[in-house]
Scaffold this motif. Structure first.
Motif, short mmCIF file in Angstrom:
data_model
loop_
_atom_site.label_atom_id
_atom_site.label_comp_id
_atom_site.label_asym_id
_atom_site.label_seq_id
_atom_site.Cartn_x
_atom_site.Cartn_y
_atom_site.Cartn_z
N MET A 110 -14.38 20.53 21.63
CA MET A 110 -13.28 20.39 20.67
C MET A 110 -12.99 21.72 19.97
SD MET A 110 -14.07 16.64 19.02
CE MET A 110 -13.07 16.97 17.62
N TRP A 111 -14.03 22.46 19.59
CA TRP A 111 -13.82 23.74 18.93
C TRP A 111 -13.18 24.74 19.88
CZ3 TRP A 111 -13.65 24.81 13.97
CH2 TRP A 111 -14.24 23.91 13.10
N TRP A 112 -13.41 24.57 21.15
CA TRP A 112 -12.85 25.48 22.15
C TRP A 112 -11.39 25.13 22.48
CZ3 TRP A 112 -13.59 24.98 27.99
CH2 TRP A 112 -13.11 26.11 28.65
N LEU A 113 -11.10 23.81 22.57
CA LEU A 113 -9.80 23.38 23.08
C LEU A 113 -8.84 22.79 22.04
CD1 LEU A 113 -10.98 21.64 26.38
CD2 LEU A 113 -9.97 23.93 26.14
N SER A 114 -9.34 22.31 20.94
CA SER A 114 -8.49 21.59 19.98
C SER A 114 -8.02 22.50 18.86
CB SER A 114 -9.28 20.44 19.35
OG SER A 114 -9.67 19.52 20.32
N PRO A 115 -6.97 22.05 18.16
CA PRO A 115 -6.60 22.78 16.94
C PRO A 115 -7.74 22.66 15.92
CG PRO A 115 -5.18 20.86 17.28
CD PRO A 115 -6.09 20.93 18.44
N ARG A 116 -7.83 23.60 15.03
CA ARG A 116 -8.95 23.64 14.08
C ARG A 116 -9.08 22.36 13.26
NH1 ARG A 116 -11.36 26.06 17.00
NH2 ARG A 116 -11.10 28.26 17.32
N TRP A 117 -7.94 21.80 12.82
CA TRP A 117 -8.03 20.58 12.02
C TRP A 117 -8.66 19.45 12.83
CZ3 TRP A 117 -5.77 16.12 13.60
CH2 TRP A 117 -4.76 16.22 14.56
N GLY A 118 -8.33 19.38 14.13
CA GLY A 118 -8.91 18.34 14.99
C GLY A 118 -10.40 18.56 15.22
N ALA A 119 -10.77 19.82 15.38
CA ALA A 119 -12.18 20.14 15.58
C ALA A 119 -12.98 19.81 14.31
CB ALA A 119 -12.35 21.60 15.96
N TRP A 120 -12.42 20.12 13.14
CA TRP A 120 -13.10 19.79 11.89
C TRP A 120 -13.24 18.28 11.72
CZ3 TRP A 120 -16.12 22.63 9.15
CH2 TRP A 120 -15.93 24.00 9.05
N LEU A 121 -12.15 17.58 11.96
CA LEU A 121 -12.17 16.12 11.79
C LEU A 121 -13.15 15.47 12.77
CD1 LEU A 121 -10.96 13.61 10.43
CD2 LEU A 121 -9.18 13.62 12.18
N GLY A 122 -13.08 15.86 14.04
CA GLY A 122 -14.00 15.30 15.03
C GLY A 122 -15.45 15.65 14.75
N SER A 123 -15.70 16.89 14.38
CA SER A 123 -17.07 17.32 14.09
C SER A 123 -17.63 16.60 12.87
CB SER A 123 -17.12 18.84 13.87
OG SER A 123 -16.77 19.51 15.05
N ALA A 124 -16.80 16.44 11.84
CA ALA A 124 -17.26 15.72 10.65
C ALA A 124 -17.58 14.27 10.97
CB ALA A 124 -16.20 15.80 9.55
N THR A 125 -16.72 13.64 11.77
CA THR A 125 -16.96 12.25 12.16
C THR A 125 -18.25 12.13 12.96
OG1 THR A 125 -14.58 11.81 12.20
CG2 THR A 125 -16.00 10.27 13.40
N MET A 126 -18.43 13.03 13.93
CA MET A 126 -19.65 12.97 14.74
C MET A 126 -20.89 13.29 13.90
SD MET A 126 -18.55 14.38 18.48
CE MET A 126 -17.44 15.70 17.98
N ALA A 127 -20.76 14.17 12.91
CA ALA A 127 -21.90 14.47 12.03
C ALA A 127 -22.30 13.22 11.23
CB ALA A 127 -21.56 15.62 11.10
N LEU A 128 -21.31 12.49 10.71
CA LEU A 128 -21.60 11.26 9.98
C LEU A 128 -22.25 10.21 10.88
CD1 LEU A 128 -18.41 10.95 7.76
CD2 LEU A 128 -20.73 11.51 7.01
N VAL A 129 -21.73 10.07 12.09
CA VAL A 129 -22.33 9.13 13.04
C VAL A 129 -23.76 9.56 13.37
CG1 VAL A 129 -22.20 8.26 15.41
CG2 VAL A 129 -20.14 8.36 14.01
N GLY A 130 -23.97 10.86 13.55
CA GLY A 130 -25.30 11.36 13.85
C GLY A 130 -26.29 11.07 12.74
N VAL A 131 -25.88 11.28 11.49
CA VAL A 131 -26.77 10.98 10.35
C VAL A 131 -27.09 9.49 10.33
CG1 VAL A 131 -26.87 10.85 7.82
CG2 VAL A 131 -26.05 12.94 8.94
#
Length: 141
Positions: A110-131
């Protein structure tokens, strides 16, 4: 001589849900099969999760097809994760690591291919799921 202590009684299995009827049953069966197909794809496709789709399939099958639900619970690959979840929301350490590595790979893509806002949103969501995932109890603990 004293008798050895009696083993602790095993926890009773959770009660079976009521099987739906009519259109609701058909829709739940379709959902179970679709989730099972996605879980099967998740076994071989990196980035597609397996466990959530297996649990969704088990949930839908328990409410629509006792035969499919029993097959899933006996399945060599899917059965243990279903039984662990039913026994108190437990997730194996292996499943936690697999999900974490898959989420990290997806975040990198996502950080490589997506716009920054999408990468931030996706990464934050995955971080919450991971926790949340790492806070789940593990089998045998």
């Amino acid at each position: 001589m004293s008798q050895p202590p009696a083993p602790a009684p095993a926890e009773p299995p959770p009660p079976r849900p009521t099987v739906a009827r009519g259109l609701q049953r058909v829709l739940l069966q379709v959902l179970a099969v679709l989730a099972l197909v996605l879980a099967g794809l998740g076994v071989v496709l990196p980035g597609l999760p397996t466990t959530p789709f297996v649990l969704l399939a088990a949930w839908a099958a328990a409410r629509s097809s006792p035969r499919l639900a029993a097959w899933l619970e006996r399945h060599q690959l899917f059965g243990p994760m279903i039984r662990d979840w039913q026994a108190g929301g437990r997730v194996s350490r292996r499943a936690k690591w697999s999900a974490t590595l898959a989420m990290l790979a997806c975040a990198a893509i996502m950080w490589w291919l997506s716009p920054r806002w999408g990468a931030w949103l996706g990464s934050a969501t995955m971080a919450l799921v991971g926790v949340w995932l790492w806070l789940r109890p593990e089998p045998g603990r």
